[in-house]
Design a protein around this motif. Structure first.
Motif, mmCIF file in Angstrom:
data_model
loop_
_atom_site.group_PDB
_atom_site.id
_atom_site.type_symbol
_atom_site.label_atom_id
_atom_site.label_comp_id
_atom_site.label_asym_id
_atom_site.label_seq_id
_atom_site.Cartn_x
_atom_site.Cartn_y
_atom_site.Cartn_z
ATOM 1 N N GLN A 139 0.835 -1.185 0.000
ATOM 2 C CA GLN A 139 0.000 0.000 0.000
ATOM 3 C C GLN A 139 0.884 1.255 0.000
ATOM 4 N N TYR A 188 1.019 2.983 -9.558
ATOM 5 C CA TYR A 188 -0.206 3.720 -9.305
ATOM 6 C C TYR A 188 -0.491 4.785 -10.355
ATOM 7 N N HIS A 243 -4.504 4.902 -7.478
ATOM 8 C CA HIS A 243 -5.083 3.562 -7.560
ATOM 9 C C HIS A 243 -4.187 2.679 -8.418
ATOM 10 N N SER A 244 -4.178 1.396 -8.106
ATOM 11 C CA SER A 244 -3.383 0.428 -8.856
ATOM 12 C C SER A 244 -4.272 -0.615 -9.516
ATOM 13 N N GLN A 245 -5.539 -0.295 -9.641
ATOM 14 C CA GLN A 245 -6.492 -1.235 -10.205
ATOM 15 C C GLN A 245 -6.392 -1.250 -11.739
ATOM 16 N N PRO A 246 -6.839 -2.333 -12.353
ATOM 17 C CA PRO A 246 -6.855 -2.395 -13.828
ATOM 18 C C PRO A 246 -8.033 -1.624 -14.402
ATOM 19 N N ARG A 247 -8.094 -0.342 -14.083
ATOM 20 C CA ARG A 247 -9.169 0.530 -14.540
ATOM 21 C C ARG A 247 -8.552 1.810 -15.080
ATOM 22 N N ALA A 297 -12.255 4.724 -9.431
ATOM 23 C CA ALA A 297 -11.209 3.716 -9.212
ATOM 24 C C ALA A 297 -10.268 4.078 -8.072
ATOM 25 N N TYR A 298 -10.231 5.350 -7.707
ATOM 26 C CA TYR A 298 -9.243 5.812 -6.729
ATOM 27 C C TYR A 298 -9.602 5.336 -5.329
ATOM 28 N N ASP A 299 -8.620 4.681 -4.681
ATOM 29 C CA ASP A 299 -8.890 4.072 -3.385
ATOM 30 C C ASP A 299 -7.835 4.387 -2.340
#
Length: 124
Positions: free
Chosen positions: A1, A32, A99-103, A110-112
């Motif tokens: 994280q 990110y 965010h590190s999501q595939p979005r 998507a931002y978390d």
């Protein structure tokens, strides 16, 4: 994280400039997408600028296009938002986010990962 801490906010007159910084710690920033959001009193938080991970592609909200510039230095684990020609309507708390999501990098939902925010006040 990754953990994010903003700095650089303050009080500025209309037409002035500020440069916000976002210092990251923990996991590599290269993983990110980064964004800058803002929230004014009584309004919803909005994505104003975003920068894609690994590729120098950027997004700007129409309200800041041509005035704000987002950038990043992954080696130093820092992100930046250069704000020029500031207007009173730019007054808000500004948040750095990631965010590190595939979005998509400009998908606000998507931002978390969030910093605590820094206040920007533009006087008329």
């Amino acid at each position: 994280q990754v953990r994010l801490v903003e700095s650089g906010g303050g009080l500025v007159q209309a037409g002035g400039s500020l440069r916000l910084s976002c210092a990251a710690s923990g996991r590599s920033l290269r993983d990110y997408s980064m964004g800058w959001f803002r929230q004014a009193p009584g309004k919803e938080r909005e994505l104003v600028a975003a920068i894609r991970r690994r590729v120098p592609e950027t997004y700007y909200a129409d309200s800041v296009k041509g005035r704000f510039t987002i950038s990043r230095d992954d080696a130093k684990k820092e992100g930046f938002l250069q704000m020029n020609s500031l207007k009173p309507e730019d007054t808000a708390v500004y948040y750095c986010a990631g965010h590190s999501q595939p979005r998509p990098y400009n998908d606000a939902r998507a931002y978390d990962t969030w910093g605590r925010g820094t206040q920007v006040t533009v006087s008329s």
